[in-house]
Design an enzyme around this catalytic site. Structure first.
Site, mmCIF file in Angstrom:
data_model
loop_
_atom_site.group_PDB
_atom_site.id
_atom_site.type_symbol
_atom_site.label_atom_id
_atom_site.label_comp_id
_atom_site.label_asym_id
_atom_site.label_seq_id
_atom_site.Cartn_x
_atom_site.Cartn_y
_atom_site.Cartn_z
ATOM 1 N N ASN A 106 -29.499 15.319 27.571
ATOM 2 C CA ASN A 106 -30.157 14.257 26.806
ATOM 3 C C ASN A 106 -29.460 12.907 26.929
ATOM 4 O OD1 ASN A 106 -27.906 14.760 25.216
ATOM 5 N ND2 ASN A 106 -29.046 15.735 23.559
ATOM 6 N N ARG B 92 -20.903 10.376 16.855
ATOM 7 C CA ARG B 92 -20.726 11.266 15.717
ATOM 8 C C ARG B 92 -20.334 10.440 14.496
ATOM 9 N NH1 ARG B 92 -23.279 14.067 18.372
ATOM 10 N NH2 ARG B 92 -22.943 16.249 19.023
ATOM 11 N N GLN C 259 -24.302 16.806 8.291
ATOM 12 C CA GLN C 259 -25.719 16.785 8.640
ATOM 13 C C GLN C 259 -26.364 18.110 8.234
ATOM 14 O OE1 GLN C 259 -25.646 13.739 12.497
ATOM 15 N NE2 GLN C 259 -26.471 15.777 12.739
ATOM 16 N N HIS D 220 -30.813 12.367 12.809
ATOM 17 C CA HIS D 220 -30.260 12.583 14.159
ATOM 18 C C HIS D 220 -31.392 12.925 15.131
ATOM 19 C CE1 HIS D 220 -26.650 14.436 16.555
ATOM 20 N NE2 HIS D 220 -27.341 13.575 17.263
#
Length: 387
Positions: free
Chosen positions: A155, A293, A322, A341
């Site tokens: 990604n 992060r 998260q 996210h």
């Protein structure tokens, strides 16, 4: 083969591991049973609810489970999928003692603590559907002789494009204008007083791996002054093509930047590296984009910086923990353009990391090596950038 050929030297590996003869502190767990042995595989993904059926390629959700259920079950393996991952009474916790493989994702991370690793007597393999395995206690995984791997490169385009979008959103002061429209307002001055062109601005990336390089390449046509800080320099030819300048000293680079983009992995060295002191030394009004992060930033220091104007705008899609709790202060600080996210879980990225996970599982069943660059922990040896 009864065991994956992990001891074979991977000379083409992108990540550098110590020599096979060095001490690991633990024997690697036996990775493979006899051919045809059933494995218990647990996947942890975000729940899509009504959106699960809206796109047949929406593979990254719990309902569609990377599209590998039929394939796994046809080979006699058990595949448990859940989004319930936190706490002693979670669905994931019930399966910890007897699972062989755990698949998780950075977008809905299953936090694999040392305590969970200790309980997981049958655990052999931890796979990340995507990039970034910091939700796993990597030293504990290494000490237990586990293998940890991710779908490297799956990604990177998705995240780099998202970073470019966030830079423009902050630079052009886009969100106040959007809010005016949906609130029935019209106040051009309230937007224009802090909207700028990207051309001529100095952009610095902290970390310049695959994503950082792609971002710099995409920024070149905007006519920016491009800087980067990393452990390693970019290849000279690519550096020349991009027109980026290497900055060995991070604290010397930061005050030069109108925009700082965080592209470094979360490690013990980078955790909380952007604290109050470091932020105070940056250019006043600096724009910060962080899709790396959340824990790389000191949470309260970011809030204070946005409130005082030291940080002119902060945008990203990563939080700690998260999912972010409803009272997370980044939700309510001024001058932010935060989202859940999402940057690395586009449909295109999902297709890539679903295929990558399937490939590694197939190799695992056959006793074959993974692509060398995918390893984070290999036979109890931790990749150098995570040490």
């Amino acid at each position: 083969m009864a065991m994956m050929n992990l001891k074979r030297a991977a000379t083409s590996a992108i990540r550098a591991f110590p020599a096979a003869g060095s001490s690991t502190g633990a024997l690697a767990r036996h990775l493979h049973g006899s051919a045809g042995e059933s494995k218990k595989i647990v996947g942890v993904f975000y729940k899509a609810n009504e959106y699960a059926e809206k796109n047949p390629n929406f593979l990254g959700c719990a309902e569609n489970a990377l599209g590998i259920r039929s394939w796994l079950e046809s080979q006699g393996h058990q595949y448990i999928v859940t989004d319930d991952k936190d706490g002693p009474n979670s669905e994931l916790e019930k399966h910890i003692p007897d699972l062989h493989v755990l698949i998780s994702t950075p977008f809905h991370p299953a936090y694999v603590t040392a305590e969970r690793i200790k309980k997981a007597k049958n655990l052999q393999l931890l796979l990340t559907a995507g990039i970034g395995s910091d939700h796993i206690d990597l030293p504990a995984a290494a000490a237990a002789g586990l293998t940890v791997a991710e779908v490297t490169g799956s990604n990177v385009v998705s995240v780099a494009e998202d970073e470019l979008m966030r830079i423009l959103i902050l630079m052009r002061n886009f969100l106040p204008g959007y809010h005016q429209v949906i609130n029935g307002e019209w106040d051009v001055a309230g937007i224009a007083y802090r909207a700028y062109d990207l051309e001529g601005k100095t952009i610095g990336t902290v970390g310049c791996g695959r994503i950082g390089k792609l971002l710099l390449q995409r920024l070149k046509p905007f006519g920016c002054n491009l800087l980067y800080h990393d452990r390693l320099k970019i290849e000279p030819e690519l550096e020349s093509q991009i027109g980026a300048k290497f900055e060995e000293d991070l604290d010397a680079m930061l005050p030069k930047c109108d925009v700082v983009v965080i592209n470094t992995p979360l490690t013990e060295k980078t955790k909380g590296m952007f604290d109050k002191d470091r932020i105070s030394k940056m250019k006043k009004g600096v724009l910060i984009v962080n899709n790396a992060r959340g824990a790389i930033m000191d949470t309260q220091a970011v809030v204070d910086g946005c409130s005082s104007g030291q940080i002119g705008g902060y945008s990203g899609d990563v939080w700690y923990p998260q999912p972010a709790p409803k009272d997370h202060p980044w939700r309510y600080m001024p001058n932010q353009a935060m989202t859940p996210h999402i940057s690395g879980t586009t449909i295109d990225a999902q297709l890539r990391y679903a295929a990558g996970v399937k490939d590694m599982l197939d190799r695992y069943f056959k006793g074959e090596d993974f692509p060398a660059q995918n390893y984070i922990v290999k036979e109890g040896q931790l990749a150098s950038q995570y040490k």
